[in-house]
Write a protein that holds these residues in place. Structure first.
Motif, short mmCIF file in Angstrom:
data_model
loop_
_atom_site.label_atom_id
_atom_site.label_comp_id
_atom_site.label_asym_id
_atom_site.label_seq_id
_atom_site.Cartn_x
_atom_site.Cartn_y
_atom_site.Cartn_z
N ARG A 114 -3.98 -16.59 66.38
CA ARG A 114 -4.33 -16.68 65.12
C ARG A 114 -5.73 -15.62 64.92
O ARG A 114 -6.02 -15.39 63.81
N GLU A 117 -5.82 -11.99 64.46
CA GLU A 117 -5.00 -11.96 62.82
C GLU A 117 -5.82 -11.78 62.32
O GLU A 117 -5.89 -10.89 61.14
N PHE A 118 -6.95 -12.81 62.39
CA PHE A 118 -8.25 -13.17 61.98
C PHE A 118 -8.58 -11.74 61.94
O PHE A 118 -9.87 -11.42 60.33
N LYS A 120 -8.21 -8.80 62.36
CA LYS A 120 -7.78 -7.83 61.56
C LYS A 120 -7.85 -7.36 60.21
O LYS A 120 -8.34 -6.35 59.68
N GLU A 121 -7.42 -8.65 59.47
CA GLU A 121 -7.85 -8.71 58.20
C GLU A 121 -9.37 -8.88 58.34
O GLU A 121 -9.81 -8.04 57.07
N MET A 122 -10.63 -9.04 58.86
CA MET A 122 -12.30 -8.91 58.47
C MET A 122 -12.36 -7.51 58.58
O MET A 122 -13.63 -6.57 57.79
N ARG A 123 -11.45 -6.88 59.70
CA ARG A 123 -11.93 -4.97 59.82
C ARG A 123 -12.00 -4.14 58.85
O ARG A 123 -13.06 -3.22 58.79
N LYS A 125 -12.96 -5.59 55.78
CA LYS A 125 -14.01 -5.76 54.94
C LYS A 125 -15.32 -5.46 55.72
O LYS A 125 -15.79 -4.87 54.97
#
Length: 168
Positions: A114, A117-118, A120-123, A125
Motif C-alpha cells: 500500500r 502504491e501511495f 507511485k501515486e504521489m510521484r 504530483k
C-alpha cells in the motif's frame, strides 16, 4: 622553460578556473522522501492505513497477548505440572507464536504494498511541484539532500515543496 609536470599543473588550474564559470549558480537541496512523508496526503494515507488494517492489527495484538500468557503459564508451572501438561502448553505456545509471526509478516507485506502504491501515486504530483519550482525560481540544479555532505539550511527547499504539495 616549463617542465611537463608544471605544464600539466597549469592546464589543470586553467581548467578549474574555466569550470567555475560553467558551474550552476542557483543550487538547492531537496529531501524527496521527507517531502512525501510529511505532506498532508501522507498523513491522510497513514490514517487510512490505520483504519484499513485495524482489525488485523487488533488480531495481532491479541495473538501476542495469548502467546505471552501461555509463556507465563509455562514459567509458573515449571516443576509443579506434569510433563504432558508442559508439552501441551509448549505446543500451544508454538502455535500461537507461529500464527503471530505469520500474521505480522503478512500485515507488514500488505502495508508495504500500500505504501508503494501511495508513493507511485504521489510521484507525478511531486515531479510537477519540483518542475514548477525550477521554472519559477530559476534553479540551475536540485540535489538530493541525502547525497550532500553539507548544505546551508536556506538552500533546503523541502519545506517549500511540502507546502506546494499540500496545496494540490
Amino acid at each position: 622553460m616549463l617542465r611537463p609536470t608544471m605544464f600539466r599543473s597549469l592546464i589543470l588550474i586553467a581548467g578549474l578556473v574555466f569550470s567555475f564559470n560553467a558551474m550552476a549558480e542557483k543550487v538547492v537541496a531537496l529531501s524527496v522522501q521527507q517531502a512525501l512523508l510529511t505532506s498532508k496526503a501522507a498523513d491522510a494515507f497513514r490514517e487510512k492505513l490505520k483504519s484499513e488494517f485495524s482489525s488485523e492489527q487488533k488480531q495481532l495484538i491479541d495473538l501476542e497477548a495469548q502467546a505471552k500468557k501461555i509463556q507465563d503459564d509455562i514459567k509458573k508451572g515449571q516443576g509443579t505440572q506434569s510433563k504432558e501438561v508442559q508439552d501441551q502448553q509448549r505446543v500451544q505456545f508454538q502455535k500461537a507464536y507461529g500464527e503471530y509471526q505469520r500474521l505480522g509478516q503478512e500485515l507488514q507485506q500488505k502495508q508495504r504494498l500500500r505504501e508503494d502504491e501511495f508513493l507511485k501515486e504521489m510521484r507525478p504530483k511531486l515531479d510537477t511541484v519540483i518542475r514548477g519550482l525550477i521554472e519559477t525560481e530559476g534553479y540551475d540544479m536540485v540535489v538530493s539532500k541525502q547525497a550532500t555532505i553539507f548544505a546551508k539550511p536556506e538552500l533546503d527547499i523541502t519545506a517549500k515543496v511540502v507546502e506546494l504539495l499540500n496545496k494540490q
